[in-house]
Design a protein around this motif. Sequence first.
Motif, PDB file in Angstrom:
ATOM      1  N   ASP A  99      64.604  -0.984  86.300  1.00 38.76           N
ATOM      2  CA  ASP A  99      64.100  -0.159  85.160  1.00 38.76           C
ATOM      3  C   ASP A  99      65.114   0.649  84.481  1.00 38.76           C
ATOM      4  O   ASP A  99      65.004   0.455  83.139  1.00 38.76           O
ATOM      5  N   GLU A 100      65.931   1.016  85.131  1.00 40.81           N
ATOM      6  CA  GLU A 100      67.380   1.682  84.556  1.00 40.81           C
ATOM      7  C   GLU A 100      68.043   0.589  83.676  1.00 40.81           C
ATOM      8  O   GLU A 100      68.654   0.880  82.542  1.00 40.81           O
ATOM      9  N   PHE A 101      68.400  -0.593  84.165  1.00 39.57           N
ATOM     10  CA  PHE A 101      68.887  -1.481  83.851  1.00 39.57           C
ATOM     11  C   PHE A 101      68.343  -1.936  82.226  1.00 39.57           C
ATOM     12  O   PHE A 101      69.175  -1.948  81.463  1.00 39.57           O
ATOM     13  N   ASN A 102      67.080  -2.062  82.631  1.00 36.62           N
ATOM     14  CA  ASN A 102      66.193  -2.775  81.195  1.00 36.62           C
ATOM     15  C   ASN A 102      66.386  -1.595  80.119  1.00 36.62           C
ATOM     16  O   ASN A 102      66.453  -1.912  79.049  1.00 36.62           O
ATOM     17  N   ASN A 103      66.205  -0.237  80.535  1.00 36.50           N
ATOM     18  CA  ASN A 103      66.398   0.821  79.383  1.00 36.50           C
ATOM     19  C   ASN A 103      67.675   0.821  78.696  1.00 36.50           C
ATOM     20  O   ASN A 103      67.740   1.255  77.815  1.00 36.50           O
ATOM     21  N   TRP A 104      68.710   0.503  79.547  1.00 37.26           N
ATOM     22  CA  TRP A 104      69.790   0.684  79.141  1.00 37.26           C
ATOM     23  C   TRP A 104      70.161  -0.569  77.999  1.00 37.26           C
ATOM     24  O   TRP A 104      70.649  -0.129  77.191  1.00 37.26           O
ATOM     25  N   PRO A 147      73.771   2.435  84.042  1.00 36.34           N
ATOM     26  CA  PRO A 147      72.881   2.797  85.209  1.00 36.34           C
ATOM     27  C   PRO A 147      74.295   2.955  86.338  1.00 36.34           C
ATOM     28  O   PRO A 147      74.981   2.080  86.498  1.00 36.34           O
ATOM     29  N   THR A 148      73.792   4.005  87.258  1.00 32.01           N
ATOM     30  CA  THR A 148      74.709   4.095  88.278  1.00 32.01           C
ATOM     31  C   THR A 148      74.210   3.101  89.572  1.00 32.01           C
ATOM     32  O   THR A 148      73.121   2.887  89.808  1.00 32.01           O
ATOM     33  N   ALA A 149      75.174   2.340  90.123  1.00 36.25           N
ATOM     34  CA  ALA A 149      75.179   1.464  91.253  1.00 36.25           C
ATOM     35  C   ALA A 149      74.924   2.281  92.371  1.00 36.25           C
ATOM     36  O   ALA A 149      75.572   3.400  92.327  1.00 36.25           O
ATOM     37  N   PHE A 150      74.346   1.657  93.478  1.00 34.19           N
ATOM     38  CA  PHE A 150      74.162   2.297  94.662  1.00 34.19           C
ATOM     39  C   PHE A 150      74.417   1.271  95.547  1.00 34.19           C
ATOM     40  O   PHE A 150      73.958  -0.025  95.520  1.00 34.19           O
ATOM     41  N   ASN A 151      74.382   1.405  96.939  1.00 30.31           N
ATOM     42  CA  ASN A 151      74.352   0.895  97.916  1.00 30.31           C
ATOM     43  C   ASN A 151      73.362   1.580  99.100  1.00 30.31           C
ATOM     44  O   ASN A 151      72.773   2.634  98.760  1.00 30.31           O
ATOM     45  N   LEU A 152      73.278   0.945 100.109  1.00 37.59           N
ATOM     46  CA  LEU A 152      72.024   1.590 101.124  1.00 37.59           C
ATOM     47  C   LEU A 152      72.973   2.053 102.182  1.00 37.59           C
ATOM     48  O   LEU A 152      74.047   1.391 102.959  1.00 37.59           O
TER      49      LEU A 152
END
Length: 111
Positions: free
Chosen positions: A106-111, A47-52
């Motif tokens: 959810d993306e981390f869990n799917n990965w 999953p792509t990490a993001f910041n705010l």
Amino acid sequence: MNVVVKIEGRDALPIWVLPFVTGWAFSPDMLIYRLVKPYHDGPAPFPTAFNLDTNNTPSPIPSAQWYEINNLIEKLRNEVKGQPKTEWRKRSIEIIKPLEAYVWLDEFNNW
């Protein structure tokens, strides 16, 4: 301690907690390496990490921006060679924690 944060109605995890929530099966160096090379494990990218951003809107962090952190983690590994693993764990988290970066749960869990 609840480490899940809500961002725009979705559950997210700060990246620094990933080693803890995986029981250290996913170490800081593995984490940063996958942020640098998201396709390392095959067709399902990490999953792509993001910041705010300034408006608290999620903004993806390009993989190239993780190179310097990867270098710091590698340098630390060489620095603490021969010391207890707990020292490396503590100091590697100290490098990652201030980044205020997240992944969607959810993306981390799917990965």
